[in-house]
Design a protein around this motif. Structure first.
Motif, short mmCIF file in Angstrom:
data_model
loop_
_atom_site.label_atom_id
_atom_site.label_comp_id
_atom_site.label_asym_id
_atom_site.label_seq_id
_atom_site.Cartn_x
_atom_site.Cartn_y
_atom_site.Cartn_z
N UNK A 7 93.15 9.29 55.61
CA UNK A 7 91.69 9.27 55.74
C UNK A 7 91.19 10.56 55.50
N UNK A 8 89.68 10.61 55.22
CA UNK A 8 89.02 11.77 54.97
C UNK A 8 88.93 12.45 56.36
N UNK A 9 89.12 13.75 56.18
CA UNK A 9 88.91 14.76 57.43
C UNK A 9 87.65 14.29 58.31
N UNK A 10 88.05 14.17 59.56
CA UNK A 10 86.95 13.73 60.52
C UNK A 10 86.95 12.30 60.83
N UNK A 11 87.91 11.51 59.97
CA UNK A 11 87.79 10.03 60.10
C UNK A 11 88.96 9.36 60.45
N UNK A 49 83.50 -2.13 69.93
CA UNK A 49 84.27 -1.05 69.27
C UNK A 49 83.18 0.12 68.72
N UNK A 50 84.03 1.34 68.38
CA UNK A 50 83.25 2.32 67.50
C UNK A 50 82.53 1.83 66.24
N UNK A 51 81.51 2.52 66.02
CA UNK A 51 80.62 2.45 64.88
C UNK A 51 81.64 2.65 63.57
N UNK A 52 81.86 1.48 62.60
CA UNK A 52 82.84 1.87 61.57
C UNK A 52 81.72 1.77 60.19
N UNK A 53 82.56 2.44 59.23
CA UNK A 53 82.01 2.19 57.98
C UNK A 53 82.92 1.68 56.88
N UNK A 54 82.74 1.05 55.62
CA UNK A 54 83.67 0.80 54.85
C UNK A 54 83.09 1.08 53.31
N UNK A 60 86.73 2.60 58.12
CA UNK A 60 87.09 3.81 58.91
C UNK A 60 85.90 4.05 59.94
N UNK A 61 86.47 4.94 60.76
CA UNK A 61 85.15 5.36 61.95
C UNK A 61 85.38 6.84 61.88
#
Length: 96
Positions: A7-11, A49-54, A60-61
């Motif tokens: 995953x990207x850094x921070x995700x 759950x936590x806010x996610x993006x795609x 990912x969150x």
């Protein structure tokens, strides 16, 4: 099944990120919540759950969104529940 794309850094992805040797490097959203990835997918569809993006194929969150979700759970756990009915007053009726 855990993925091999980092995953990207921070995700974090839903599943754990596992390196080529089989070591978990970044725990996934589901692992952090203590549930299975399939359960988290159901929660996500229900808006939990936590806010996610795609941005691509992977959901990912951000670390901030995951921390904010846990903060909200902790805050809500300490708040009184106002949905409950107040206790009813019991009155004694004299026997006839």
């Amino acid at each position: 099944m855990p993925g091999h794309q980092k995953p990207p850094t921070g995700f974090a992805f839903i599943e754990d990120y596992v390196d080529e040797d089989g070591n978990v490097i970044v725990p996934g959203i589901a692992t952090r919540l203590g549930i299975s990835p399939s359960t988290y997918r159901k929660w996500r569809m229900a808006g939990k759950g936590p806010l996610t993006v795609k941005p691509g194929k992977k959901v990912m969150a951000s670390e901030k969104a995951i921390a904010a979700y846990f903060d909200r759970l902790e805050r809500e756990a300490g708040e009184p529940i106002h949905e409950m009915r107040p206790p009813e007053v019991k009155t004694l009726t004299p026997a006839a």
